[in-house]
Design a protein around this motif. Structure first.
Motif, PDB file in Angstrom:
ATOM      1  N   ASP A  24     -47.742  -5.996  42.740  1.00 53.43           N
ATOM      2  CA  ASP A  24     -47.461  -5.077  43.841  1.00 53.43           C
ATOM      3  C   ASP A  24     -47.568  -3.637  43.351  1.00 53.43           C
ATOM      4  OD1 ASP A  24     -46.989  -7.111  45.673  1.00 53.43           O
ATOM      5  OD2 ASP A  24     -44.880  -7.252  45.112  1.00 53.43           O
ATOM      6  N   ALA A  25     -48.711  -3.291  42.825  1.00 55.13           N
ATOM      7  CA  ALA A  25     -48.978  -1.934  42.341  1.00 55.13           C
ATOM      8  C   ALA A  25     -50.489  -1.722  42.359  1.00 55.13           C
ATOM      9  CB  ALA A  25     -48.431  -1.755  40.931  1.00 55.13           C
ATOM     10  N   ALA A  26     -50.884  -0.476  42.467  1.00 54.90           N
ATOM     11  CA  ALA A  26     -52.308  -0.142  42.499  1.00 54.90           C
ATOM     12  C   ALA A  26     -52.965  -0.472  41.153  1.00 54.90           C
ATOM     13  CB  ALA A  26     -52.488   1.341  42.818  1.00 54.90           C
ATOM     14  N   PRO A  27     -54.273  -0.766  41.179  1.00 57.49           N
ATOM     15  CA  PRO A  27     -54.969  -1.066  39.926  1.00 57.49           C
ATOM     16  C   PRO A  27     -54.798   0.005  38.848  1.00 57.49           C
ATOM     17  CG  PRO A  27     -56.364  -1.638  41.770  1.00 57.49           C
ATOM     18  CD  PRO A  27     -55.150  -0.934  42.340  1.00 57.49           C
ATOM     19  N   LEU A  41     -46.272  -2.373  24.939  1.00 55.12           N
ATOM     20  CA  LEU A  41     -45.277  -3.054  24.090  1.00 55.12           C
ATOM     21  C   LEU A  41     -44.030  -3.461  24.869  1.00 55.12           C
ATOM     22  CD1 LEU A  41     -42.721  -1.042  23.211  1.00 55.12           C
ATOM     23  CD2 LEU A  41     -44.496   0.003  21.822  1.00 55.12           C
ATOM     24  N   GLN A  42     -43.835  -2.879  26.041  1.00 57.48           N
ATOM     25  CA  GLN A  42     -42.655  -3.217  26.841  1.00 57.48           C
ATOM     26  C   GLN A  42     -42.803  -4.527  27.616  1.00 57.48           C
ATOM     27  OE1 GLN A  42     -40.819   0.017  29.161  1.00 57.48           O
ATOM     28  NE2 GLN A  42     -42.210   1.413  28.090  1.00 57.48           N
ATOM     29  N   TRP A  43     -44.058  -4.965  27.819  1.00 55.02           N
ATOM     30  CA  TRP A  43     -44.193  -6.142  28.671  1.00 55.02           C
ATOM     31  C   TRP A  43     -44.952  -7.307  28.035  1.00 55.02           C
ATOM     32  CZ3 TRP A  43     -48.951  -8.003  29.952  1.00 55.02           C
ATOM     33  CH2 TRP A  43     -50.033  -7.132  29.860  1.00 55.02           C
ATOM     34  N   VAL A  44     -45.780  -7.063  27.055  1.00 54.35           N
ATOM     35  CA  VAL A  44     -46.604  -8.166  26.544  1.00 54.35           C
ATOM     36  C   VAL A  44     -45.759  -9.208  25.812  1.00 54.35           C
ATOM     37  CG1 VAL A  44     -47.199  -7.130  24.309  1.00 54.35           C
ATOM     38  CG2 VAL A  44     -48.819  -8.689  25.453  1.00 54.35           C
ATOM     39  N   GLY A  45     -46.045 -10.469  26.066  1.00 54.44           N
ATOM     40  CA  GLY A  45     -45.415 -11.568  25.333  1.00 54.44           C
ATOM     41  C   GLY A  45     -44.129 -12.086  25.944  1.00 54.44           C
ATOM     42  N   PRO A  46     -43.605 -13.136  25.324  1.00 52.89           N
ATOM     43  CA  PRO A  46     -42.376 -13.749  25.841  1.00 52.89           C
ATOM     44  C   PRO A  46     -41.150 -12.853  25.645  1.00 52.89           C
ATOM     45  CG  PRO A  46     -43.067 -14.818  23.805  1.00 52.89           C
ATOM     46  CD  PRO A  46     -44.140 -13.830  24.158  1.00 52.89           C
ATOM     47  N   ARG A  47     -40.100 -13.145  26.407  1.00 52.30           N
ATOM     48  CA  ARG A  47     -38.869 -12.339  26.340  1.00 52.30           C
ATOM     49  C   ARG A  47     -38.145 -12.475  25.003  1.00 52.30           C
ATOM     50  NH1 ARG A  47     -37.701 -10.142  31.230  1.00 52.30           N
ATOM     51  NH2 ARG A  47     -38.649 -11.130  33.044  1.00 52.30           N
ATOM     52  N   LYS A 151     -42.262  -9.375  33.091  1.00 54.97           N
ATOM     53  CA  LYS A 151     -41.772  -8.098  32.559  1.00 54.97           C
ATOM     54  C   LYS A 151     -42.630  -6.943  33.072  1.00 54.97           C
ATOM     55  CE  LYS A 151     -41.807  -9.272  28.166  1.00 54.97           C
ATOM     56  NZ  LYS A 151     -41.654  -9.184  26.690  1.00 54.97           N
ATOM     57  N   LEU A 152     -43.934  -7.171  33.227  1.00 58.81           N
ATOM     58  CA  LEU A 152     -44.798  -6.124  33.780  1.00 58.81           C
ATOM     59  C   LEU A 152     -44.413  -5.833  35.228  1.00 58.81           C
ATOM     60  CD1 LEU A 152     -47.098  -4.127  33.661  1.00 58.81           C
ATOM     61  CD2 LEU A 152     -48.704  -6.042  33.965  1.00 58.81           C
ATOM     62  N   ASP A 153     -44.108  -6.858  36.008  1.00 61.48           N
ATOM     63  CA  ASP A 153     -43.607  -6.632  37.376  1.00 61.48           C
ATOM     64  C   ASP A 153     -42.378  -5.726  37.352  1.00 61.48           C
ATOM     65  OD1 ASP A 153     -45.346  -8.041  39.077  1.00 61.48           O
ATOM     66  OD2 ASP A 153     -44.260  -9.916  38.790  1.00 61.48           O
ATOM     67  N   GLU A 154     -41.439  -6.031  36.468  1.00 59.46           N
ATOM     68  CA  GLU A 154     -40.205  -5.243  36.370  1.00 59.46           C
ATOM     69  C   GLU A 154     -40.506  -3.804  35.972  1.00 59.46           C
ATOM     70  OE1 GLU A 154     -38.023  -9.334  34.860  1.00 59.46           O
ATOM     71  OE2 GLU A 154     -38.001  -7.573  33.526  1.00 59.46           O
ATOM     72  N   LEU A 155     -41.402  -3.622  35.022  1.00 60.38           N
ATOM     73  CA  LEU A 155     -41.769  -2.281  34.574  1.00 60.38           C
ATOM     74  C   LEU A 155     -42.418  -1.491  35.708  1.00 60.38           C
ATOM     75  CD1 LEU A 155     -42.076  -0.275  32.177  1.00 60.38           C
ATOM     76  CD2 LEU A 155     -44.286  -1.383  31.706  1.00 60.38           C
ATOM     77  N   LEU A 156     -43.337  -2.121  36.432  1.00 61.58           N
ATOM     78  CA  LEU A 156     -44.006  -1.443  37.542  1.00 61.58           C
ATOM     79  C   LEU A 156     -43.010  -1.092  38.645  1.00 61.58           C
ATOM     80  CD1 LEU A 156     -47.228  -3.651  37.639  1.00 61.58           C
ATOM     81  CD2 LEU A 156     -47.108  -1.242  36.937  1.00 61.58           C
ATOM     82  N   ALA A 157     -42.048  -1.968  38.900  1.00 64.16           N
ATOM     83  CA  ALA A 157     -41.031  -1.696  39.929  1.00 64.16           C
ATOM     84  C   ALA A 157     -40.156  -0.504  39.527  1.00 64.16           C
ATOM     85  CB  ALA A 157     -40.169  -2.936  40.151  1.00 64.16           C
ATOM     86  N   LYS A 158     -39.829  -0.391  38.242  1.00 65.06           N
ATOM     87  CA  LYS A 158     -39.009   0.739  37.778  1.00 65.06           C
ATOM     88  C   LYS A 158     -39.747   2.059  37.923  1.00 65.06           C
ATOM     89  CE  LYS A 158     -37.847  -0.820  33.640  1.00 65.06           C
ATOM     90  NZ  LYS A 158     -37.274  -0.909  32.288  1.00 65.06           N
ATOM     91  N   GLN A 159     -41.070   2.022  37.790  1.00 65.57           N
ATOM     92  CA  GLN A 159     -41.875   3.245  37.854  1.00 65.57           C
ATOM     93  C   GLN A 159     -42.185   3.651  39.292  1.00 65.57           C
ATOM     94  OE1 GLN A 159     -45.297   1.950  35.648  1.00 65.57           O
ATOM     95  NE2 GLN A 159     -44.544   2.855  33.757  1.00 65.57           N
ATOM     96  N   ALA A 160     -41.966   2.757  40.252  1.00 66.79           N
ATOM     97  CA  ALA A 160     -42.337   3.040  41.652  1.00 66.79           C
ATOM     98  C   ALA A 160     -41.460   4.126  42.245  1.00 66.79           C
ATOM     99  CB  ALA A 160     -42.250   1.772  42.479  1.00 66.79           C
TER     100      ALA A 160
END
Length: 160
Positions: A24-27, A41-47, A151-160
């Protein structure tokens, strides 16, 4: 709200892995999270791991490397080169796990604009043979992919 399920496909005729994920973010924002090392580094890989970027030059002809740590100890590292970086549209890179230095995959990530400032990300990985592909699929890579994209979803939501 977009379906955030990650689809991981293996072709029966060629040794590839295709990953499809909606965001749910622009390309431009999803792309930036793939080329900006402080975001990557904030989103790649397992938690269960943290990521350290050890080399990062996200441009056509550049190179990258990162390591994953758990409980303060390195458990895996990866490296490759950026074959093509086309802003907001496409990244083509090689990917090697240092534990298997003879193995390299060629990955193409495509960032497709959808209605409503959403993105469909397609990642196609081509590996040397079916044995390698099947070993990757059975390694638990789906956990890293799914948790990483969450984690990328969460990061993108925080930046919105």
């Amino acid at each position: 709200m977009t379906n955030h399920e990650t689809e991981i496909r293996a072709d029966e005729k060629v040794p590839t892995i295709e990953i499809i994920r909606y965001f749910d973010a622009a390309p431009a924002r999803v792309f930036r999270a793939h080329v900006d090392p402080e975001l990557y580094l904030q989103w790649v890989g397992p938690r269960s791991v943290t990521t350290r970027i050890t080399r990062w030059d996200a441009r056509t002809g550049g190179a990258w490397a990162f390591a994953n740590d758990r409980d303060g100890e390195q458990i895996a590292s990866f490296y490759g080169s950026f074959h093509e970086v086309r802003p907001h549209e496409r990244i083509v890179w090689t990917f090697t796990y240092e534990g298997q230095p003879d193995g390299v995959s060629l990955e193409t990530a495509t960032f497709e604009q959808l209605d409503g400032d959403r993105t469909r990300l397609k990642v196609l990985s081509v590996v040397a043979d079916f044995e390698t592909r099947d070993a990757i699929l059975s390694s638990g890579m789906d956990v890293g992919v799914n948790e990483g994209y969450d984690k990328l979803d969460e990061l993108l939501a925080k930046q919105a």
